[in-house]
Design a protein around this motif. Structure first.
Motif, PDB file in Angstrom:
ATOM      1  N   VAL A 244       0.866  -1.178   0.000  1.00 44.18           N
ATOM      2  CA  VAL A 244       0.000   0.000   0.000  1.00 44.18           C
ATOM      3  C   VAL A 244       0.902   1.228   0.000  1.00 44.18           C
ATOM      4  O   VAL A 244       1.759   1.381   0.888  1.00 44.18           O
ATOM      5  CB  VAL A 244      -0.932   0.012   1.227  1.00 44.18           C
ATOM      6  CG1 VAL A 244      -1.755   1.295   1.244  1.00 44.18           C
ATOM      7  CG2 VAL A 244      -1.844  -1.203   1.202  1.00 44.18           C
ATOM      8  N   ARG A 246       1.451   5.463  -0.227  1.00 44.54           N
ATOM      9  CA  ARG A 246       0.795   6.744   0.065  1.00 44.54           C
ATOM     10  C   ARG A 246       1.037   7.732  -1.076  1.00 44.54           C
ATOM     11  O   ARG A 246       1.683   8.766  -0.924  1.00 44.54           O
ATOM     12  CB  ARG A 246       1.295   7.297   1.399  1.00 44.54           C
ATOM     13  CG  ARG A 246       0.877   6.462   2.588  1.00 44.54           C
ATOM     14  CD  ARG A 246       1.208   7.112   3.905  1.00 44.54           C
ATOM     15  NE  ARG A 246       0.774   6.294   5.028  1.00 44.54           N
ATOM     16  CZ  ARG A 246      -0.453   6.308   5.535  1.00 44.54           C
ATOM     17  NH1 ARG A 246      -1.358   7.128   5.007  1.00 44.54           N
ATOM     18  NH2 ARG A 246      -0.776   5.525   6.547  1.00 44.54           N
ATOM     19  N   ARG A 270      -4.008   7.175  -1.624  1.00 42.86           N
ATOM     20  CA  ARG A 270      -3.320   5.895  -1.464  1.00 42.86           C
ATOM     21  C   ARG A 270      -3.730   4.928  -2.572  1.00 42.86           C
ATOM     22  O   ARG A 270      -4.792   5.060  -3.178  1.00 42.86           O
ATOM     23  CB  ARG A 270      -3.637   5.268  -0.105  1.00 42.86           C
ATOM     24  CG  ARG A 270      -3.162   6.054   1.107  1.00 42.86           C
ATOM     25  CD  ARG A 270      -3.466   5.263   2.375  1.00 42.86           C
ATOM     26  NE  ARG A 270      -4.899   4.969   2.497  1.00 42.86           N
ATOM     27  CZ  ARG A 270      -5.402   3.998   3.263  1.00 42.86           C
ATOM     28  NH1 ARG A 270      -4.593   3.222   3.973  1.00 42.86           N
ATOM     29  NH2 ARG A 270      -6.705   3.788   3.315  1.00 42.86           N
ATOM     30  N   CYS A 271      -2.862   3.963  -2.808  1.00 41.46           N
ATOM     31  CA  CYS A 271      -3.168   2.919  -3.792  1.00 41.46           C
ATOM     32  C   CYS A 271      -2.509   1.615  -3.354  1.00 41.46           C
ATOM     33  O   CYS A 271      -1.623   1.605  -2.499  1.00 41.46           O
ATOM     34  CB  CYS A 271      -2.702   3.323  -5.193  1.00 41.46           C
ATOM     35  SG  CYS A 271      -0.920   3.494  -5.346  1.00 41.46           S
ATOM     36  N   ARG A 272      -2.956   0.529  -3.958  1.00 38.65           N
ATOM     37  CA  ARG A 272      -2.400  -0.794  -3.660  1.00 38.65           C
ATOM     38  C   ARG A 272      -1.693  -1.317  -4.902  1.00 38.65           C
ATOM     39  O   ARG A 272      -2.236  -1.281  -6.008  1.00 38.65           O
ATOM     40  CB  ARG A 272      -3.496  -1.764  -3.234  1.00 38.65           C
ATOM     41  CG  ARG A 272      -2.984  -3.160  -2.864  1.00 38.65           C
ATOM     42  CD  ARG A 272      -4.111  -4.053  -2.375  1.00 38.65           C
ATOM     43  NE  ARG A 272      -4.596  -3.628  -1.061  1.00 38.65           N
ATOM     44  CZ  ARG A 272      -5.744  -2.968  -0.859  1.00 38.65           C
ATOM     45  NH1 ARG A 272      -6.526  -2.672  -1.904  1.00 38.65           N
ATOM     46  NH2 ARG A 272      -6.111  -2.611   0.351  1.00 38.65           N
ATOM     47  N   CYS A 292       7.867   7.918  -1.284  1.00 32.19           N
ATOM     48  CA  CYS A 292       6.656   8.068  -0.477  1.00 32.19           C
ATOM     49  C   CYS A 292       6.659   7.013   0.622  1.00 32.19           C
ATOM     50  O   CYS A 292       7.420   6.051   0.592  1.00 32.19           O
ATOM     51  CB  CYS A 292       5.408   7.921  -1.358  1.00 32.19           C
ATOM     52  SG  CYS A 292       5.174   6.240  -2.006  1.00 32.19           S
ATOM     53  N   PHE A 294       5.192   3.796   2.479  1.00 31.27           N
ATOM     54  CA  PHE A 294       4.485   2.616   1.984  1.00 31.27           C
ATOM     55  C   PHE A 294       4.536   1.511   3.025  1.00 31.27           C
ATOM     56  O   PHE A 294       5.394   1.502   3.919  1.00 31.27           O
ATOM     57  CB  PHE A 294       5.074   2.126   0.655  1.00 31.27           C
ATOM     58  CG  PHE A 294       6.512   1.691   0.719  1.00 31.27           C
ATOM     59  CD1 PHE A 294       6.859   0.378   1.049  1.00 31.27           C
ATOM     60  CD2 PHE A 294       7.533   2.601   0.450  1.00 31.27           C
ATOM     61  CE1 PHE A 294       8.178  -0.015   1.106  1.00 31.27           C
ATOM     62  CE2 PHE A 294       8.860   2.213   0.507  1.00 31.27           C
ATOM     63  CZ  PHE A 294       9.180   0.903   0.829  1.00 31.27           C
TER      64      PHE A 294
END
Length: 327
Positions: A244, A246, A270-272, A292, A294
């Motif tokens: 994940v 940020r 956020r992303c996965r 970033c 994570f």
């Protein structure tokens, strides 16, 4: 210049220089009258070249951007510079232009006069480029031979060294060159094994186009990159990474360019990330280079590697600080 065709080519070459050319200057360069220049400009327009004319003391003719790219006419120095640049791009591929650079290099070297091919080869041999990561080096000349055989549907013979060091000779029908991660691969139909195979280009030696042209074959998966990727994942041990990040999904996708798997948005910030990885070191480096925060969910080996890496960095920072403050 009495030959009209030769004069038109020379005129087109001049117009490709990004500037306005007064008619009188073009006439002087070509050794003809301004009236002949105007007629030649009209002929180029009839052939589809968008030649624009501007009036006034600072006006003249220029070749504008059109719907199609005209044939480029370059001098010897420009041809050598282009070839060297393409060789560099082929050896250390820039994401998104890898295969295009090889195709362009193959076309250019096919038409280069022998004296210029010698200059390009000499310059390449005398140049030591800066390292471009931990990918294995690839000889651009090998890429040119492979690309030419694939474009001509021509059978190819080459020596190949497998992962365990076994040497063999192969007869194959090249289909596409593919970059995956930090390596070049050749997707080809292996005639000896009667099946499709992907070959690491850095393990290919002495490629020789046989001159035997064959009907084009199409692999079961027409997306060559997807086919090679599936082959690699099925034959090599890989880690399945879930992390994940940020950062917005669009930004991560732009920075990674699809090299590490799928990016799924979690929320606006956020992303996965999900995807395979062949080495922990390379995966950790790519994640850290995103700049970033994570969190790694999988695999546990990557979590352990990042912890060890962080501890090593902390010890180094403490040691450096003590040395800086010691008398």
């Amino acid at each position: 210049m009495g030959d009209t065709s030769a004069r038109l080519l020379e005129l087109l070459s001049l117009l490709q220089t990004p500037r306005d050319w007064p008619g009188s200057e073009l006439a002087g360069r070509l050794g003809v009258s301004p009236r002949t220049v105007r007629r030649d400009i009209d002929r180029l327009r009839e052939l589809g070249y968008p030649v624009q004319a501007t009036m006034g003391a600072a006006g003249g003719y220029r070749l504008a951007a059109g719907t199609a790219m005209p044939p480029l006419l370059v001098d010897d120095e420009e041809a050598v510079a282009i070839a060297v640049g393409l060789r560099t791009a082929a050896s250390h591929p820039v994401e998104g232009i890898e295969e295009a650079s090889v195709r362009a290099l193959a076309k250019l070297e096919r038409v280069l006069p022998s004296r210029l091919r010698h200059r390009v080869g000499t310059l390449a041999a005398a140049t030591v480029p800066m390292g471009a990561g931990d990918g294995p080096p690839v000889d651009p000349r090998t890429l040119v031979v492979l690309a030419g055989a694939a474009a001509n549907h021509e059978r190819l013979r080459f020596a190949y060294r497998s992962a365990d060091g076994t040497e063999s000779r192969r007869l194959a029908e090249p289909y596409r060159l593919v970059t995956a991660g930090r390596r070049w691969y050749l997707l080809a139909y292996d005639n000896d094994r009667d099946d499709w195979r992907s070959f690491r280009v850095d393990r290919i030696g002495d490629p020789l186009a046989t001159g035997v042209r064959v009907p084009a074959r199409v692999p079961p998966e027409q997306d060559a990159a997807a086919f090679v990727t599936d082959k690699l994942h099925s034959s090599a041990p890989t880690y399945e990474v879930v992390a994940v990040l940020r950062l917005p999904a669009e930004e991560v996708a732009r920075r990674l360019g699809g090299t590490m798997g799928r990016v799924e948005p979690v929320d606006e910030g956020r992303c996965r990330l999900r995807g395979p990885a062949d080495t922990l070191e390379w995966t950790a480096a790519r994640l850290l280079m995103l700049g970033c925060e994570f969190e790694v969910c999988e695999p546990p080996e990557l979590v352990a590697y990042l912890r060890a890496l962080g501890a090593r960095a902390t010890r180094t920072a403490r040691t450096s600080r003590r040395r800086r403050h010691s008398p």
